[in-house]
Design a protein around this motif. Structure first.
Motif, PDB file in Angstrom:
ATOM      1  N   PHE A   1       0.667  -1.347   0.062  1.00 22.27           N
ATOM      2  CA  PHE A   1      -0.033  -0.002   0.131  1.00 22.27           C
ATOM      3  C   PHE A   1       0.679   1.184  -0.101  1.00 22.27           C
ATOM      4  O   PHE A   1       0.284   2.491  -0.180  1.00 22.27           O
ATOM      5  N   ASP A   2       2.090   1.254  -0.116  1.00 21.85           N
ATOM      6  CA  ASP A   2       2.998   2.139  -0.238  1.00 21.85           C
ATOM      7  C   ASP A   2       2.822   3.119  -1.413  1.00 21.85           C
ATOM      8  O   ASP A   2       2.862   4.394  -1.326  1.00 21.85           O
ATOM      9  N   ALA A   3       2.363   2.395  -2.262  1.00 17.87           N
ATOM     10  CA  ALA A   3       2.180   2.982  -3.622  1.00 17.87           C
ATOM     11  C   ALA A   3       1.015   4.037  -3.857  1.00 17.87           C
ATOM     12  O   ALA A   3       0.916   4.946  -4.558  1.00 17.87           O
ATOM     13  N   VAL A   4      -0.026   3.748  -2.908  1.00 17.29           N
ATOM     14  CA  VAL A   4      -1.124   4.691  -2.808  1.00 17.29           C
ATOM     15  C   VAL A   4      -0.910   5.478  -1.611  1.00 17.29           C
ATOM     16  O   VAL A   4      -1.908   6.500  -1.671  1.00 17.29           O
ATOM     17  N   ARG A   5       0.086   5.874  -1.147  1.00 16.88           N
ATOM     18  CA  ARG A   5       0.382   6.740  -0.040  1.00 16.88           C
ATOM     19  C   ARG A   5       0.847   7.888  -0.373  1.00 16.88           C
ATOM     20  O   ARG A   5       1.873   7.849  -1.370  1.00 16.88           O
ATOM     21  N   ALA A   6       0.286   8.975  -0.036  1.00  8.88           N
ATOM     22  CA  ALA A   6       0.951  10.387  -0.526  1.00  8.88           C
ATOM     23  C   ALA A   6       2.179  10.559   0.217  1.00  8.88           C
ATOM     24  O   ALA A   6       2.328  10.133   1.419  1.00  8.88           O
ATOM     25  N   PRO A   7       3.239  11.308  -0.456  1.00 11.84           N
ATOM     26  CA  PRO A   7       4.427  11.469   0.444  1.00 11.84           C
ATOM     27  C   PRO A   7       4.201  12.401   1.608  1.00 11.84           C
ATOM     28  O   PRO A   7       3.188  13.256   1.395  1.00 11.84           O
ATOM     29  N   LEU A   8       4.867  12.399   2.388  1.00  8.01           N
ATOM     30  CA  LEU A   8       4.761  13.161   3.690  1.00  8.01           C
ATOM     31  C   LEU A   8       4.985  14.745   3.412  1.00  8.01           C
ATOM     32  O   LEU A   8       6.256  14.708   2.691  1.00  8.01           O
ATOM     33  N   THR A   9       4.354  15.531   4.053  1.00  8.23           N
ATOM     34  CA  THR A   9       4.654  16.990   3.810  1.00  8.23           C
ATOM     35  C   THR A   9       6.141  17.135   4.960  1.00  8.23           C
ATOM     36  O   THR A   9       6.255  16.386   5.667  1.00  8.23           O
TER      37      THR A   9
END
Length: 179
Positions: free
Chosen positions: A79-87
């Motif tokens: 599910f990392d591929a669907v996670r937005a990058p952290l700000t």
């Protein structure tokens, strides 16, 4: 004692909360979640025991947690591929807690410091307790839960959960692990 963890409901986190990345929708996440559950098997440990994690109490695995840790790693990777990058603000907020170099690397790579080798499955029972009360409360919890904790403990289903506007969690979808 249970006010803080009650906000999130009784659960064990296998993948930390995340925002969806651009190009992904709730529908695509639900589809990916169902696919994951259909292709992965349940994971078991000998049981659970009540332990102090810092200044709070939690149920933690007893026996070899390898199968449970492997399931958590597979979830994080999938599910990392669907996670937005952290700000930058997210990174700064997480880094306040004095992370080790490995935890910081995990934060940057996976969006959360306590994954892969740093992962420790737990189901939170209390909020932060005074140090002097920790062992007495742990003993009371052991006595109260005697016979109620399953052994072996098996994770045979996963739930996809979201945080509502009021900060509480709600289950979007629960599926058995049938792979």
């Amino acid at each position: 004692m249970t006010e803080a963890p009650r906000k999130y409901g009784f659960h064990g986190t296998l993948k930390a909360p995340f925002a969806l990345a651009d190009g992904h929708s709730k529908t695509s996440l639900l589809t990916a979640f169902e696919g994951f559950c259909a292709t992965h098997r349940p994971a078991s440990v000998d049981g659970l025991e009540i332990a102090a994690l810092g200044r709070f109490l939690a149920l933690v695995p007893s026996g070899d947690p390898a199968a449970l840790n492997q399931l958590a790693e597979q979830i994080v990777r999938r599910f990392d591929a669907v996670r937005a990058p952290l700000t930058y603000a997210d990174l700064a907020r997480r880094r306040v807690s004095r992370l080790t170099p490995q935890q910081d690397a995990n934060l940057v790579a996976w969006g959360y410091p306590y994954v892969m080798r740093e992962f420790r499955f737990h189901m939170t029972l209390t909020g932060r307790l005074p140090k002097a009360d920790l062992e007495g409360v742990r003993q009371a919890a052991v006595q109260y839960l005697d016979g109620a904790i399953p052994a072996p403990f098996t994770i045979d289903a996963l739930s996809l959960v979201r945080e509502r506007e009021d900060g509480k969690f709600e289950t979007l979808l629960r599926r058995p692990l049938t792979g």
